[in-house]
Design an enzyme around this catalytic site. Structure first.
Site, PDB file in Angstrom:
ATOM      1  N   GLY A 180     -11.783   3.811 -12.590  1.00 24.43           N
ATOM      2  CA  GLY A 180     -11.469   3.113 -13.665  1.00 24.43           C
ATOM      3  C   GLY A 180     -10.050   3.498 -14.044  1.00 24.43           C
ATOM      4  N   THR A 199      -2.074  -3.457  -3.225  1.00 21.84           N
ATOM      5  CA  THR A 199      -2.280  -1.711  -2.571  1.00 21.84           C
ATOM      6  C   THR A 199      -2.980  -1.090  -3.945  1.00 21.84           C
ATOM      7  OG1 THR A 199       0.054  -1.107  -3.567  1.00 21.84           O
ATOM      8  CG2 THR A 199      -0.074  -1.949  -1.583  1.00 21.84           C
ATOM      9  N   GLY A 200      -2.845  -1.789  -4.984  1.00 25.20           N
ATOM     10  CA  GLY A 200      -4.020  -1.092  -5.994  1.00 25.20           C
ATOM     11  C   GLY A 200      -5.303  -1.009  -6.071  1.00 25.20           C
ATOM     12  N   THR A 201      -5.830   0.191  -6.835  1.00 27.71           N
ATOM     13  CA  THR A 201      -7.419   0.020  -6.428  1.00 27.71           C
ATOM     14  C   THR A 201      -8.197  -1.472  -6.456  1.00 27.71           C
ATOM     15  OG1 THR A 201      -7.960   2.350  -7.764  1.00 27.71           O
ATOM     16  CG2 THR A 201      -9.577   0.848  -7.425  1.00 27.71           C
ATOM     17  N   CYS A 244     -13.381  -3.398 -18.111  1.00 26.03           N
ATOM     18  CA  CYS A 244     -14.423  -2.628 -17.449  1.00 26.03           C
ATOM     19  C   CYS A 244     -15.203  -2.869 -17.647  1.00 26.03           C
ATOM     20  CB  CYS A 244     -13.918  -2.045 -16.597  1.00 26.03           C
ATOM     21  SG  CYS A 244     -13.618  -0.271 -16.686  1.00 26.03           S
ATOM     22  N   HIS A 270     -19.615   2.402 -14.185  1.00 26.18           N
ATOM     23  CA  HIS A 270     -20.274   2.828 -15.459  1.00 26.18           C
ATOM     24  C   HIS A 270     -21.642   2.352 -15.981  1.00 26.18           C
ATOM     25  CE1 HIS A 270     -15.090   2.881 -15.193  1.00 26.18           C
ATOM     26  NE2 HIS A 270     -14.848   2.333 -16.375  1.00 26.18           N
ATOM     27  N   ASN A 277     -17.610  -1.157 -11.941  1.00 26.99           N
ATOM     28  CA  ASN A 277     -15.987  -1.397 -13.040  1.00 26.99           C
ATOM     29  C   ASN A 277     -15.048  -1.753 -11.961  1.00 26.99           C
ATOM     30  OD1 ASN A 277     -16.848   1.214 -11.423  1.00 26.99           O
ATOM     31  ND2 ASN A 277     -14.140   1.852 -12.130  1.00 26.99           N
ATOM     32  N   LEU A 329      -1.865  -5.693 -11.968  1.00 26.37           N
ATOM     33  CA  LEU A 329      -1.143  -5.207 -12.434  1.00 26.37           C
ATOM     34  C   LEU A 329      -1.983  -4.446 -13.797  1.00 26.37           C
ATOM     35  CD1 LEU A 329       1.564  -7.726 -11.816  1.00 26.37           C
ATOM     36  CD2 LEU A 329       1.322  -5.687 -10.138  1.00 26.37           C
ATOM     37  N   ASP A 330      -0.736  -2.769 -13.857  1.00 26.24           N
ATOM     38  CA  ASP A 330      -0.909  -2.822 -15.421  1.00 26.24           C
ATOM     39  C   ASP A 330      -0.387  -2.962 -15.994  1.00 26.24           C
ATOM     40  OD1 ASP A 330      -2.453  -0.272 -14.243  1.00 26.24           O
ATOM     41  OD2 ASP A 330      -0.650   0.359 -13.289  1.00 26.24           O
ATOM     42  N   SER A 383       5.025  -3.705  -5.400  1.00 23.71           N
ATOM     43  CA  SER A 383       6.143  -3.315  -5.935  1.00 23.71           C
ATOM     44  C   SER A 383       6.676  -3.080  -5.040  1.00 23.71           C
ATOM     45  CB  SER A 383       5.795  -1.716  -6.537  1.00 23.71           C
ATOM     46  OG  SER A 383       6.039  -0.449  -5.103  1.00 23.71           O
TER      47      SER A 383
END
Length: 376
Positions: free
Chosen positions: A193, A20-22, A161, A260, A353, A94-95, A45
């Protein structure tokens, strides 16, 4: 180079972590119609698990969510999530705080993980791979498996990136003119980013933020691992062992959505340094392994750009808004090559990026992995 003799005829199932993230959204764009990868698992999540993808994502792309993805049920990021163990490849957006836990668990479950997190970039047995530069680092994967008593599982990581946009032209110049001695880089980095929701509008509109946590350190050490080689026994990496390389970075967040930009000055070990025209020719002639595989077997590495480096004539190019979509965001743009009064030469680079700097790198790396027999 040993590659497959034909493009896979059967689709390979893949999973996307952080869907679901960027970066996860970019993975979906790249893989929804891929010729031989098939999205099998969307994971996010626990808050999103059990619900249709369209219901739980804040879609921020300029294309619609593909119909077959919109209704797909999101799973939790876990080894035993439905369908996870059936995947030939796991693409992770994922982070690092979450990646630290789930990615090694997936590897131990004999799954192949292509990660965008910083968690394993420094690991001495994990390739830190920019697909337009060092796909030869795949040769350390058998040692990674042996060390961890695995048959199939392994982790390959993307670079940061901003590092990605820097090392592609550096690799081209080292190939043509020998080792670099000094690199000075100042980045102007897009807000995407930082992920979503990322930087507060009150902090970035009408402003430049001259600090991005740990970004400068990443550029300064990652460059050496990426441009280094593989040890003769293929058990690890040489960190730019041919000569010392000093990299100094300044990183700034600017009010641009994607892309970037970097202002780069370099000094060559070999003197006299090449001319601006010689440098331009070397950049335009640069071809990487991913491109070579695609040229010899069309369709094997379909995400590889036709041009790894695009040179721009205009004095005011490259620019993020005008140039980030070139080669479907899979190239690095370079312009303003000129003499430097302090070092040897200076120029400007641009990378998308969230595509080459993130999702596209993982996809090309995986395509090369298929070609080399590291993914079945």
């Amino acid at each position: 180079m040993s590659v497959l003799t034909q493009v896979p005829q059967t689709k390979l199932k893949v999973g996307i972590l952080g869907a679901t993230g960027t970066v996860g959204q970019r993975f979906i764009q790249l893989l929804a119609d891929h010729p031989y990868f098939e999205i099998h698992v969307l994971a996010a999540s626990s808050r999103s698990a059990g619900k249709p993808y369209a219901q739980v994502t804040k879609w921020k792309q300029q294309t619609l969510i593909p119909d077959h993805i919109a209704t797909k049920i999101v799973q939790e990021c876990a080894v035993d999530a439905p369908g996870m163990r059936e995947c030939a490849v796991i693409f992770s957006g994922l982070d690092s705080d979450v990646a630290d836990i789930i990615e090694p668990a997936l590897r131990q479950a004999e799954l192949v993980v292509f990660s965008n997190a910083k968690s394993y970039r420094r690991d001495p047995i994990v390739p830190l791979m920019v697909p337009l530069v060092n796909t030869d680092h795949f040769s350390v994967v058998p040692h990674q498996r042996k060390t961890l008593s695995l048959e199939k599982g392994y982790i390959v990581t993307n670079a940061n990136c901003s590092t990605t946009g820097l090392v592609v032209p550096l690799a081209a110049l080292e190939r043509a003119f020998g080792p670099l001695q000094t690199v000075l880089v100042t980045t102007l980095q897009a807000i995407s980013g930082a992920g979503y929701p990322g930087v507060s509008s009150m902090d970035i509109i009408d402003n430049v933020v001259p600090y991005i946590g740990s970004e400068e350190e990443k550029i300064e050490w990652e460059t050496s691992k990426i441009l280094g080689g593989v040890l003769p026994d293929q058990t690890g990496f040489e960190y730019h062992a041919s000569s010392p390389l000093t990299v100094s970075a300044h990183c700034n967040r600017v009010p641009v959505i994607d892309g970037h930009l970097a202002c780069v000055s370099i000094k060559f070990s070999r003197q006299p340094a090449p001319s601006a025209e010689e440098i331009r020719s070397a950049l335009e002639a640069y071809v990487c392994e991913a491109q070579e595989i695609e040229q010899s077997l069309p369709g094997m590495v379909p995400s590889a750009p036709k041009r790894a480096i695009v040179y721009h004539e205009g004095q005011d190019r490259p620019q993020p808004r005008l140039d980030r979509d070139l080669e479907n965001g899979a190239c690095v743009s370079v312009g303003r090559i000129r003499k430097c009064n302090v070092l040897d030469v200076k120029f400007v680079t641009l990378v998308d990026n969230v595509r080459l700097g993130a999702a596209t790198s993982s996809v090309i790396n995986a395509e090369v992995g298929v070609a080399k027999g590291f993914i079945v």
